[in-house]
Design a protein around this motif. Sequence first.
Motif, PDB file in Angstrom:
ATOM      1  N   PHE A  19       0.785  -1.148  -0.042  1.00  0.00           N
ATOM      2  CA  PHE A  19       0.088   0.105  -0.055  1.00  0.00           C
ATOM      3  C   PHE A  19       0.850   1.290   0.057  1.00  0.00           C
ATOM      4  O   PHE A  19       2.052   1.269   0.350  1.00  0.00           O
TER       5      PHE A  19
ATOM      6  N   ILE B 249      -7.751   2.688   5.799  1.00  0.00           N
ATOM      7  CA  ILE B 249      -8.957   1.772   5.470  1.00  0.00           C
ATOM      8  C   ILE B 249     -10.122   2.316   4.700  1.00  0.00           C
ATOM      9  O   ILE B 249     -10.488   1.657   3.630  1.00  0.00           O
TER      10      ILE B 249
ATOM     11  N   LEU C 262      -9.104   2.046   1.146  1.00  0.00           N
ATOM     12  CA  LEU C 262      -9.160   0.713   0.484  1.00  0.00           C
ATOM     13  C   LEU C 262     -10.562   0.487   0.159  1.00  0.00           C
ATOM     14  O   LEU C 262     -11.133   0.031  -0.668  1.00  0.00           O
TER      15      LEU C 262
ATOM     16  N   ASP D  32     -11.901  -4.953   8.246  1.00  0.00           N
ATOM     17  CA  ASP D  32     -10.706  -4.866   7.387  1.00  0.00           C
ATOM     18  C   ASP D  32      -9.639  -4.329   8.421  1.00  0.00           C
ATOM     19  O   ASP D  32      -9.864  -3.216   9.161  1.00  0.00           O
ATOM     20  N   THR D  33      -8.423  -4.708   8.246  1.00  0.00           N
ATOM     21  CA  THR D  33      -7.154  -4.113   8.859  1.00  0.00           C
ATOM     22  C   THR D  33      -6.256  -4.071   7.640  1.00  0.00           C
ATOM     23  O   THR D  33      -6.038  -5.022   7.158  1.00  0.00           O
ATOM     24  N   ILE D  34      -5.890  -2.793   7.810  1.00  0.00           N
ATOM     25  CA  ILE D  34      -4.573  -2.767   6.576  1.00  0.00           C
ATOM     26  C   ILE D  34      -3.325  -2.417   7.277  1.00  0.00           C
ATOM     27  O   ILE D  34      -3.157  -1.429   8.201  1.00  0.00           O
TER      28      ILE D  34
ATOM     29  N   ASP E 281       0.173  -5.612   4.294  1.00  0.00           N
ATOM     30  CA  ASP E 281      -0.752  -6.558   4.037  1.00  0.00           C
ATOM     31  C   ASP E 281      -2.258  -5.979   4.394  1.00  0.00           C
ATOM     32  O   ASP E 281      -2.314  -5.056   4.829  1.00  0.00           O
ATOM     33  N   VAL E 282      -3.150  -6.736   3.978  1.00  0.00           N
ATOM     34  CA  VAL E 282      -4.628  -6.499   4.365  1.00  0.00           C
ATOM     35  C   VAL E 282      -5.351  -7.837   4.991  1.00  0.00           C
ATOM     36  O   VAL E 282      -4.790  -8.842   4.489  1.00  0.00           O
TER      37      VAL E 282
END
Length: 161
Positions: free
Chosen positions: A14, A20, A23, A70-72, A76-77
């Motif tokens: 990213f 988030i 995204l 969601d966790t970014i 990674d996501v």
Amino acid sequence: MYADRIYIANDCIFLEDWTISDLIGKHRSRPYNLLIANTFFRVGFIEAWGRGIEKIKDSCKEAGNPMPEDTIKHEDVMVMFKSLVSSTDQGTNQAGDRANDNSIVTRILKVPQEEPALSQKKIADVIVEKHSAVKYCMESMKKSGIIKREGSSQKGKWIIL
């Protein structure tokens, strides 16, 4: 995989200032692995670049499932999907809460009331869902004490507790 949730993670890169919200919102798609992305596109799993998260959330909403979380991070996501059946729910409360919806759990619970001897595969056929989805939901419901199987897999029956 856990009894009450499942995590799916993917490596990616990213931009430093991504959040988030970036995204989840409209954004330009830049696949991390172009070979895999193109393969999925060619076989029809991707209809338009940059719509995956939107489609996942729409599918959850349509099915009456909780929205994924969601966790970014920069590299990674991770997406957490909560189970349709919480291990802390009581069977009667669960059935009452879902009485007016068309979720997979509600549809599964209706089948054994009329035909308790059906297999998970037959239940999946009746409610027009994938066998794997029905099996997963029914395992969660068994662990939560909502249903149980009495007898063998061939000659047994489902009991709603």
